[in-house]
Enzyme design. Structure first.
Site, PDB file in Angstrom:
ATOM      1  CB  ILE A 170       8.500   6.355  14.807  1.00 53.91           C
ATOM      2  CG1 ILE A 170       9.711   5.434  14.551  1.00 53.91           C
ATOM      3  CG2 ILE A 170       8.113   7.094  13.537  1.00 53.91           C
ATOM      4  CD1 ILE A 170      10.967   6.150  14.101  1.00 53.91           C
TER       5      ILE A 170
ATOM      6  CB  CYS B 196      -2.634  10.871  12.915  1.00 51.56           C
ATOM      7  SG  CYS B 196      -2.174   9.141  12.675  1.00 51.56           S
TER       8      CYS B 196
ATOM      9  CE  LYS C 100      -1.459   1.524   4.015  1.00 54.73           C
ATOM     10  NZ  LYS C 100      -1.296   2.939   4.386  1.00 54.73           N
ATOM     11  CG  ASN C 101       2.646   2.554   3.521  1.00 55.23           C
ATOM     12  OD1 ASN C 101       1.541   3.090   3.435  1.00 55.23           O
ATOM     13  ND2 ASN C 101       3.124   2.090   4.664  1.00 55.23           N
TER      14      ASN C 101
ATOM     15  NE  ARG D 231      -6.088   4.321   6.713  1.00 59.96           N
ATOM     16  CZ  ARG D 231      -4.953   4.499   7.413  1.00 59.96           C
ATOM     17  NH1 ARG D 231      -4.881   4.179   8.679  1.00 59.96           N
ATOM     18  NH2 ARG D 231      -3.902   5.000   6.818  1.00 59.96           N
TER      19      ARG D 231
ATOM     20  CG  ASP E 198       3.769   1.168   9.872  1.00 62.07           C
ATOM     21  OD1 ASP E 198       3.422   1.964  10.755  1.00 62.07           O
ATOM     22  OD2 ASP E 198       3.686   1.416   8.659  1.00 62.07           O
TER      23      ASP E 198
ATOM     24  NE  ARG F 132       0.952   9.729  10.656  1.00 62.18           N
ATOM     25  CZ  ARG F 132       0.590   8.606  10.045  1.00 62.18           C
ATOM     26  NH1 ARG F 132       1.489   7.841   9.484  1.00 62.18           N
ATOM     27  NH2 ARG F 132      -0.674   8.249   9.984  1.00 62.18           N
ATOM     28  N   PRO F 133       3.136  16.297  10.987  1.00 59.12           N
ATOM     29  CG  PRO F 133       4.652  17.799  11.924  1.00 59.12           C
ATOM     30  CD  PRO F 133       4.039  16.444  12.147  1.00 59.12           C
TER      31      PRO F 133
END
Length: 423
Positions: A330, A119, A22-23, A400, A308, A124-125
């Site tokens: 993270i 989020c 997906k990423n 997702r 993740d 996560r700017p």
């Protein structure tokens, strides 16, 4: 709203095919905006985020076609874009829609993209995206929750990311390929999705060196053209199934994966006593340990242990003998699944960014709620070894990023059922 009903205690066995990443697919789809010609993407996972990105491109008046249903390939033609805008209604469900910012301003000279919403796992700017685009010559304003970027043509520049950012690297890389002159990007992310995106861009006619290293050099070109590209396998889905085999005392063969992208996860699982071997091209066989032993994990940027995979490893740690320490470096709020696992009987103490897990714990089924994509996977893994029945709410999170995970697990022997609640 769908829920998962899981009856634990079953050993998983068999083969599972790992889907496309997906990423990697999301930035590749955004990159299709860089040319008027057709971009053919293969090995596309059928997950919610991909569907959302396809809707976003269609909103921009791109042609998004697929030869099969459900789609495993996309042919995208961005001959013209009449709506160079990513509206909040779409962006709020998928942060990766910000990846359209760079390609839009690079090719069309204008982009209007909604700021991503909050989020659950932390801030996560996109400040670094904006800073880099300004360095490339874009004029940017932020008003009423939208970023507007304008440029007659972007020009090459040297930009050092103050902090490693995967989407930032991808966004600016796709902007730089059509900029005039040379762009040098420093302190870039090293994740495999970066060189995969670069490989697509090179097929489209871009000139890129160093993708997958901290410094990427881009010689801008006037235009890009059609290309066909196969998306890399999903390393996080593969890691999740490695843990699934290990935590259930089973034996699985993962097919169509990329072992080199899983080095940190494989090494950590071996430290826990799990047996993992490469088998054929793109194959990994996982055999459960006779006795799972505790291990410590620090999440890090690639090639370190991926954040993740943190929730999945926490589930495994509940079944390991001894005390495991997980340090999340993270995201500042990525332990929401810990309290849900405690409800199932796990012994987990969270202190700041460190979680201490004492095992093995006898987990029992309970109603739990998923807070985000990877937390969902962690709770599914915990439920697979829990006694009795576990109900997991808000499984739209897992949709997702995991393609039909309940069907894949069922084929391996799990008792998992999707239940649709009537509103």
């Amino acid at each position: 709203m769908d829920r998962f009903k899981i009856q634990g205690g079953r050993r998983l066995e068999g083969e599972v095919r790992i889907s496309g990443a997906k990423n990697a697919a999301l930035p590749a789809m955004a990159a299709s905006l860089l040319t008027a010609e057709a971009v053919h993407l293969k090995n596309i996972p059928h997950v919610r985020d991909i569907i959302t990105m396809a809707k976003l491109l269609a909103h921009m008046r791109c042609k998004v076609e697929s030869p099969d249903i459900p789609p495993s390939e996309f042919v995208i033609r961005a001959e013209s874009v009449s709506h160079a805008e990513a509206p909040y209604e779409l962006v709020k469900t998928m942060r990766a829609s910000v990846l359209t910012l760079g390609p839009l301003v690079a090719r069309f000279g204008y982009a209007r993209v909604s700021l991503p919403g909050g989020c659950s796992i932390g801030a996560r700017p996109i400040d670094m995206h904006i800073q880099a685009l300004e360095k490339l010559g874009a004029t940017i304003s932020v008003d009423h929750g939208y970023v507007e970027a304008r440029a007659t043509r972007l020009h090459g520049a040297v930009f050092r990311f103050p902090k490693i950012t995967v989407t930032g690297t991808e966004n600016i890389l796709t902007a730089a390929v059509l900029a005039e002159g040379e762009t040098v990007l420093e302190n870039c992310a090293l994740e495999p999705e970066i060189p995969d995106l670069a490989a697509l861009l090179v097929k489209m006619g871009a000139k890129i060196e160093g993708a997958g290293t901290p410094t990427i050099r881009v010689q801008g070109v006037d235009r890009l053209h059609a290309a066909t590209h196969t998306i890399i396998p999903d390393r996080i889905e593969a890691g999740t199934f490695l843990v699934a085999g290990a935590i259930t005392g089973g034996e699985l063969l993962l097919k169509h994966c990329e072992p080199q992208h899983l080095t940190a996860v494989i090494e950590k699982l071996k430290e826990c006593g799990v047996e993992i071997k490469c088998e054929g091209k793109g194959g990994l066989r996982v055999r459960a340990a006779k006795k799972l032993v505790a291990a410590d994990v620090n999440t890090e940027e690639y090639p370190g242990f991926a954040t993740d995979m943190q929730a999945q490893f926490m589930a495994l740690a509940t079944q390991a003998h001894g005390i495991s320490h997980i340090r999340e470096t993270i995201f500042e709020n990525r332990y929401l699944h810990a309290s849900e696992m405690v409800r199932m009987g796990a012994n987990i103490l969270v202190d700041g960014n460190t979680a201490v897990i004492t095992g093995p714990a006898q987990l029992s089924g309970a109603p739990v709620t998923a807070s985000d994509l990877r937390a969902s996977a962690g709770l599914v893994l915990a439920a697979l070894v829990a006694s009795n029945t576990t109900w997991i709410d808000r499984v739209y999170h897992i949709d997702r990023g995991y393609e039909q995970i309940e069907l894949k697990l069922t084929a391996l022997g799990a008792s998992i059922e999707r239940v649709t609640q009537q509103s």
